[in-house]
Design an enzyme around this catalytic site. Structure first.
Site, mmCIF file in Angstrom:
data_model
loop_
_atom_site.group_PDB
_atom_site.id
_atom_site.type_symbol
_atom_site.label_atom_id
_atom_site.label_comp_id
_atom_site.label_asym_id
_atom_site.label_seq_id
_atom_site.Cartn_x
_atom_site.Cartn_y
_atom_site.Cartn_z
ATOM 1 N N PRO A 12 0.906 -1.167 -0.019
ATOM 2 C CA PRO A 12 -0.099 -0.071 -0.039
ATOM 3 C C PRO A 12 0.756 1.262 0.015
ATOM 4 O O PRO A 12 1.780 1.426 0.668
ATOM 5 C CB PRO A 12 -0.951 -0.156 1.475
ATOM 6 C CG PRO A 12 -0.180 -1.263 2.105
ATOM 7 C CD PRO A 12 0.512 -2.103 0.993
ATOM 8 N N ASN A 13 0.348 2.250 -0.706
ATOM 9 C CA ASN A 13 0.755 3.918 -0.833
ATOM 10 C C ASN A 13 2.253 3.673 -1.726
ATOM 11 O O ASN A 13 2.789 4.759 -1.988
ATOM 12 C CB ASN A 13 0.996 4.027 0.546
ATOM 13 C CG ASN A 13 -0.170 4.276 1.397
ATOM 14 O OD1 ASN A 13 -1.007 5.095 0.872
ATOM 15 N ND2 ASN A 13 -0.191 3.901 2.553
ATOM 16 N N ARG A 20 4.858 10.704 -2.542
ATOM 17 C CA ARG A 20 4.930 10.441 -1.177
ATOM 18 C C ARG A 20 6.094 10.563 -0.557
ATOM 19 O O ARG A 20 7.382 10.029 -0.777
ATOM 20 C CB ARG A 20 4.543 8.937 -0.990
ATOM 21 C CG ARG A 20 4.567 8.617 0.330
ATOM 22 C CD ARG A 20 4.250 6.932 0.323
ATOM 23 N NE ARG A 20 4.191 6.416 1.809
ATOM 24 C CZ ARG A 20 4.243 5.208 2.182
ATOM 25 N NH1 ARG A 20 4.459 4.317 1.206
ATOM 26 N NH2 ARG A 20 4.114 4.996 3.389
ATOM 27 N N TYR A 25 11.200 8.226 0.754
ATOM 28 C CA TYR A 25 11.027 6.999 -0.084
ATOM 29 C C TYR A 25 11.515 7.276 -1.532
ATOM 30 O O TYR A 25 11.687 6.435 -2.366
ATOM 31 C CB TYR A 25 9.610 6.767 -0.296
ATOM 32 C CG TYR A 25 8.865 6.230 0.822
ATOM 33 C CD1 TYR A 25 9.333 5.206 1.671
ATOM 34 C CD2 TYR A 25 8.021 7.162 1.642
ATOM 35 C CE1 TYR A 25 8.486 5.032 2.807
ATOM 36 C CE2 TYR A 25 7.379 6.901 2.817
ATOM 37 C CZ TYR A 25 7.936 5.597 3.425
ATOM 38 O OH TYR A 25 7.322 5.396 4.816
ATOM 39 N N ASN A 76 8.054 -5.694 -1.123
ATOM 40 C CA ASN A 76 7.801 -4.701 -0.161
ATOM 41 C C ASN A 76 6.464 -4.763 0.246
ATOM 42 O O ASN A 76 5.741 -3.932 -0.437
ATOM 43 C CB ASN A 76 8.485 -3.406 -0.648
ATOM 44 C CG ASN A 76 8.525 -2.256 0.112
ATOM 45 O OD1 ASN A 76 7.858 -2.274 1.262
ATOM 46 N ND2 ASN A 76 8.989 -1.297 -0.343
ATOM 47 N N ALA A 79 3.208 -0.991 4.603
ATOM 48 C CA ALA A 79 2.981 -0.993 6.088
ATOM 49 C C ALA A 79 2.307 -2.360 6.688
ATOM 50 O O ALA A 79 2.293 -2.656 7.766
ATOM 51 C CB ALA A 79 1.571 0.110 6.262
ATOM 52 N N HIS A 82 4.330 -4.928 8.666
ATOM 53 C CA HIS A 82 4.405 -4.472 10.352
ATOM 54 C C HIS A 82 3.031 -5.263 10.885
ATOM 55 O O HIS A 82 2.747 -5.220 12.238
ATOM 56 C CB HIS A 82 4.460 -3.374 10.708
ATOM 57 C CG HIS A 82 5.469 -2.399 10.064
ATOM 58 N ND1 HIS A 82 6.891 -3.003 9.951
ATOM 59 C CD2 HIS A 82 5.457 -1.470 8.953
ATOM 60 C CE1 HIS A 82 7.615 -2.095 9.182
ATOM 61 N NE2 HIS A 82 6.623 -1.275 8.557
ATOM 62 N N GLU A 102 13.217 -9.336 1.137
ATOM 63 C CA GLU A 102 12.547 -8.254 1.785
ATOM 64 C C GLU A 102 13.124 -7.118 1.508
ATOM 65 O O GLU A 102 14.375 -6.825 1.447
ATOM 66 C CB GLU A 102 12.263 -8.534 3.278
ATOM 67 C CG GLU A 102 11.633 -7.370 3.760
ATOM 68 C CD GLU A 102 11.592 -7.265 5.274
ATOM 69 O OE1 GLU A 102 12.310 -8.178 6.100
ATOM 70 O OE2 GLU A 102 10.721 -6.791 5.907
ATOM 71 N N HIS A 104 12.788 -2.865 1.504
ATOM 72 C CA HIS A 104 12.145 -1.467 1.916
ATOM 73 C C HIS A 104 12.909 -0.441 1.422
ATOM 74 O O HIS A 104 14.122 -0.301 1.404
ATOM 75 C CB HIS A 104 12.006 -1.248 3.386
ATOM 76 C CG HIS A 104 11.440 -2.644 4.042
ATOM 77 N ND1 HIS A 104 9.818 -2.557 3.929
ATOM 78 C CD2 HIS A 104 11.581 -3.544 4.580
ATOM 79 C CE1 HIS A 104 9.402 -3.432 4.655
ATOM 80 N NE2 HIS A 104 10.310 -4.199 4.934
ATOM 81 N N SER A 106 12.943 2.733 2.805
ATOM 82 C CA SER A 106 13.677 3.317 4.096
ATOM 83 C C SER A 106 14.153 2.129 4.820
ATOM 84 O O SER A 106 14.004 1.088 4.298
ATOM 85 C CB SER A 106 12.679 4.313 4.794
ATOM 86 O OG SER A 106 11.594 3.281 5.218
ATOM 87 N N ARG A 111 13.247 3.932 12.304
ATOM 88 C CA ARG A 111 12.207 4.683 12.262
ATOM 89 C C ARG A 111 11.359 4.575 13.608
ATOM 90 O O ARG A 111 11.946 4.029 14.595
ATOM 91 C CB ARG A 111 11.390 4.635 10.875
ATOM 92 C CG ARG A 111 12.250 4.954 9.810
ATOM 93 C CD ARG A 111 11.549 4.897 8.446
ATOM 94 N NE ARG A 111 10.545 5.791 8.385
ATOM 95 C CZ ARG A 111 9.449 5.745 7.580
ATOM 96 N NH1 ARG A 111 9.480 4.742 6.715
ATOM 97 N NH2 ARG A 111 8.535 6.552 7.488
HETATM 98 C C1 DQA Z 1 8.400 0.734 3.388
HETATM 99 C C2 DQA Z 1 8.358 1.157 5.030
HETATM 100 C C3 DQA Z 1 7.040 0.904 5.883
HETATM 101 O O1 DQA Z 1 7.267 1.152 7.214
HETATM 102 C C4 DQA Z 1 6.152 1.753 5.334
HETATM 103 O O2 DQA Z 1 4.751 1.497 5.921
HETATM 104 C C5 DQA Z 1 6.070 1.871 3.739
HETATM 105 C C6 DQA Z 1 7.081 1.796 3.013
HETATM 106 C C7 DQA Z 1 9.715 1.070 2.660
HETATM 107 O O3 DQA Z 1 9.679 1.077 1.522
HETATM 108 O O4 DQA Z 1 10.512 1.922 3.368
HETATM 109 O O5 DQA Z 1 4.869 2.046 3.428
HETATM 110 O O6 DQA Z 1 7.871 -0.591 3.303
#
Ligand code: DQA
Length: 151
Positions: A12-13, A20, A25, A76, A79, A82, A102, A104, A106, A111
């Site tokens: 998501p997102n 964003r 990111y 990836n 959210a 978690h 895996e 990410h 960030s 964080r």
């Molecule tokens: C993320 C890190 C996650 O904590 C966050 O919710 C994201 C992006 C990253 O790519 O850094 O949406 O997966």
């Protein structure tokens, strides 16, 4: 011989990449990320399936499809990393069959505390966090290395 298939799944997102929080990111859009991945995959002789969804169930369905069709999976889960026991359970089915990475953009471990736990982590043989969009490329390289060692 058919090419190894790698699923690259984004949660998501991540369709909003580039817009964003670019300081976190990065500035690449999801189209840029897909193009980078396709280029890198071609150098390793991989076919890729690249998908993004804002819905947990879509990710679960694609992970199930990966079980039937893929040799590797780069995820990836954003959210859902978690929070999602559904994604944890789906990835567990791939154990010993599909190599999981895996990624990410960030580094969630540096964080907020709610980002420190990952339901993906126990299933992945490699983890790339904090390298921005390059993380997916590093994931493809890690898979190529792993499959090379299989030969
Ligand atoms: C993320 C890190 C996650 O904590 C966050 O919710 C994201 C992006 C990253 O790519 O850094 O949406 O997966």
């Amino acid at each position: 011989m058919s090419k190894p298939v790698i699923f690259i799944l984004l949660g998501p997102n991540l369709n909003m990449l580039g817009i964003r929080e670019p300081h976190i990111y990065g500035h690449e859009t999801i189209q840029d990320v897909e193009a980078m991945c396709r280029k890198e995959a071609a150098t390793h002789g991989f076919d890729i399936v690249f998908e993004q969804s804002n819905h947990e169930g879509d990710l679960v369905t694609w992970i199930q499809e990966a079980l039937k069709n893929a040799k590797g999976l780069i995820i990836n889960a954003a959210a859902y990393t978690h929070t999602s026991i559904a994604i944890y359970d789906a990835l567990k089915m791939l154990e010993n069959t599909v190599s999981i990475v895996e990624v990410h953009h960030s580094n969630p471990k540096e964080r907020e505390p709610f980002r420190h736990f990952s339901y993906v982590e126990p299933h992945a043989f490699a983890h790339f966090a904090g390298h921005g969009a390059r993380g997916y490329i590093m994931g493809l390289e890690a898979l190529a290395e792993r499959f090379g060692a299989d030969k």
